[in-house]
Design an enzyme around this catalytic site. Structure first.
Site, PDB file in Angstrom:
ATOM      1  N   TYR A 138      12.796  14.292  -3.964  1.00 33.91           N
ATOM      2  CA  TYR A 138      12.544  13.824  -5.539  1.00 33.91           C
ATOM      3  C   TYR A 138      11.953  12.045  -5.823  1.00 33.91           C
ATOM      4  CZ  TYR A 138      14.174  18.084  -7.847  1.00 33.91           C
ATOM      5  OH  TYR A 138      14.161  19.433  -8.578  1.00 33.91           O
ATOM      6  N   LYS A 189      19.377  23.108   5.698  1.00 31.03           N
ATOM      7  CA  LYS A 189      19.048  23.605   6.728  1.00 31.03           C
ATOM      8  C   LYS A 189      18.958  22.589   8.159  1.00 31.03           C
ATOM      9  CE  LYS A 189      15.867  26.551   7.393  1.00 31.03           C
ATOM     10  NZ  LYS A 189      16.038  28.019   6.929  1.00 31.03           N
ATOM     11  N   ASP A 221      18.685  28.948   3.329  1.00 27.65           N
ATOM     12  CA  ASP A 221      18.206  30.452   2.934  1.00 27.65           C
ATOM     13  C   ASP A 221      19.360  31.045   2.524  1.00 27.65           C
ATOM     14  OD1 ASP A 221      18.807  29.868   5.180  1.00 27.65           O
ATOM     15  OD2 ASP A 221      17.305  30.275   6.182  1.00 27.65           O
ATOM     16  N   ASP A 245      18.242  21.957  -6.882  1.00 26.78           N
ATOM     17  CA  ASP A 245      18.305  22.175  -7.831  1.00 26.78           C
ATOM     18  C   ASP A 245      17.333  24.209  -7.846  1.00 26.78           C
ATOM     19  OD1 ASP A 245      16.361  21.991 -10.288  1.00 26.78           O
ATOM     20  OD2 ASP A 245      14.181  22.270  -8.708  1.00 26.78           O
ATOM     21  N   ASP A 249      19.327  27.269 -10.894  1.00 24.64           N
ATOM     22  CA  ASP A 249      18.934  27.796 -11.942  1.00 24.64           C
ATOM     23  C   ASP A 249      19.287  29.693 -11.199  1.00 24.64           C
ATOM     24  OD1 ASP A 249      17.347  26.018 -12.784  1.00 24.64           O
ATOM     25  OD2 ASP A 249      15.814  27.340 -12.922  1.00 24.64           O
TER      26      ASP A 249
HETATM   27  C1  IPM Z   1      16.238  19.991 -13.495  1.00 27.79           C
HETATM   28  C2  IPM Z   1      14.958  20.511 -13.944  1.00 27.79           C
HETATM   29  C3  IPM Z   1      14.015  18.860 -13.390  1.00 27.79           C
HETATM   30  C4  IPM Z   1      14.804  18.792 -11.944  1.00 27.79           C
HETATM   31  C5  IPM Z   1      13.064  19.035 -13.953  1.00 27.79           C
HETATM   32  C6  IPM Z   1      12.790  19.093 -14.889  1.00 27.79           C
HETATM   33  C7  IPM Z   1      13.021  17.791 -13.447  1.00 27.79           C
HETATM   34  O1  IPM Z   1      15.130  21.662 -12.943  1.00 27.79           O
HETATM   35  O2  IPM Z   1      17.115  20.016 -14.180  1.00 27.79           O
HETATM   36  O3  IPM Z   1      16.731  20.704 -12.703  1.00 27.79           O
HETATM   37  O4  IPM Z   1      14.396  18.639 -11.464  1.00 27.79           O
HETATM   38  O5  IPM Z   1      15.880  18.383 -11.533  1.00 27.79           O
HETATM   39 MG    MG Z   2      15.307  22.823 -12.793  1.00 29.35          MG
END
Ligand code: IPM
Ligand code: MG
Length: 354
Positions: A138, A189, A221, A245, A249
């Site tokens: 990042y 990884k 993975d 990240d 999700d």
């Molecule tokens: C998160 C989001 C952010 C990230 C984006 C919006 C920059 O996906 O907080 O997980 O990638 O960290």
């Molecule tokens: Mg995210």
């Protein structure tokens, strides 16, 4: 308690409004809470031509904690990268040194049927993802898109971690594990990427200081696969920025909806920014149908981690449990036989439960 409130874009303002109602209710009970609102993301760009206006950053620096909604809207996707909403979010994380991102994935028993996985796979789920937030691909240099001598374009990002960056997030993960089931799974990884080979080595070194905690390692993975196959094997997962990240999700959907997942982003002194793990969802913005519970649960995390007030954190958590048990559901977690409510009505229900 001075709280900087940064609603941001998309559904940000409507979900944050519900959390602010919760704060107002707590104030009635004598908690000394002050809030001040400022724009960030696309809203910052509209107000001051900058996704993190100087005044917003200054306010956040002075505050004891920051409450953030979400940033981003498709309409800003064609702006130069530095002006885009996501840049504002990354800059405030880096600027406040919020290196430790805690993303708990907890399944409320009543929501087992809202998950896309079978109830027996997810019931009782309680995972804490500890994601490093200020390093990795990042922020690594060099980065950019340039044109090669042959006229072809090339994109570059750099995955980098220093030993000290890995060590401090490792300690956060082990400290948290000590208060839970004492298991840390470190994600890497290491079979391909040197950065994460170092990550694994440093995690092993950190583990020496925590003999009571069981450390395991998993390739990212495989971790993605195991989260779907048998998610209850995990207690604390510690990850770099990009892996966390993606995996957070994924973990959120185990709980029925990403609309349920709060987060805390902490610096070395537990000053923090609190935000739902989900994004700005511009497609449903302004319709009063978003789920405000992730934001309200983020306020609970604020009391726990920044204000050291477990009692108030529990009160908020319990109020959310109560409204779920009573059958209140926003559209994302609605199942037949429950009571579908709007975002604002969900906020009111939590306030009433408080
Ligand atoms: C998160 C989001 C952010 C990230 C984006 C919006 C920059 O996906 O907080 O997980 O990638 O960290
Ligand atoms: Mg995210």
């Amino acid at each position: 308690m001075k709280i900087a409130v940064l609603p941001g874009d998309g559904i940000g303002p409507e979900i944050v409004a519900q959390a602010v109602k919760v704060l107002a209710r707590l104030r009635l009970d004598g908690l000394k809470i002050e809030t001040e609102t400022a724009p960030i993301g696309g809203a910052g760009y509209e107000a001051a031509g900058d996704p993190l206006p100087e005044a917003t950053f200054a306010l956040s620096q002075q505050a004891d904690a920051v409450l953030l909604g979400a940033v981003g809207d498709w309409k800003y996707d064609t702006l130069p990268r530095d002006s885009r909403p996501e840049r504002g979010l990354l800059r405030i994380r880096k600027g406040l040194n919020l290196f430790a991102n805690l993303r708990p994935a907890i399944l409320y028993p009543e929501l087992a049927s809202a998950s896309t996985l079978r109830p027996e796979v997810v019931s009782g789920l309680d995972i804490m993802i500890v994601r490093e937030l200020t390093g990795d691909i990042y922020f690594g240099q060099p980065r950019g898109i340039s044109t090669l001598e042959n006229g072809e374009r090339e994109g570059i990002n750099t995955m980098r971690y220093s030993e000290s960056e890995i060590r401090r997030i490792g300690r956060v993960a082990f400290d948290i594990a000590m208060k839970r089931d004492k298991k840390v799974c470190s994600i890497d990884k290491a079979n391909v990427l040197e950065t994460t080979e170092l990550w694994r080595q440093v995690m092993i070194e950190v583990a020496h200081d925590y003999p009571a905690v069981e450390l395991s390692h998993m390739y990212v993975d495989n971790a993605a696969m195991q989260l779907i196959r048998a998610p209850k094997q995990f207690d604390v997962m510690v990850t770099g920025n990009i892996f966390g990240d993606i995996l957070s999700d994924e973990a959120s959907m185990l709980t029925g909806s990403i609309g349920m997942l709060p987060s805390a982003s902490l610096d070395a002194n537990n000053k923090g920014m609190y935000e739902p793990s989900h994004g700005s969802a511009p497609d449903i913005a302004g319709k009063d149908i978003a789920n405000p519970l992730a934001t309200i649960l983020s306020v609970a995390m604020m009391f726990k981690y920044s204000f050291n007030d477990q009692g108030t954190a529990d009160r908020i958590d319990n109020a959310v449990k109560k409204v779920i048990a009573a059958g209140y559901r926003t559209a994302d977690i609605w199942t037949a036989g429950t009571n579908k409510v709007a975002c604002s009505a969900m906020g009111d229900a939590v306030v009433a439960a408080l």
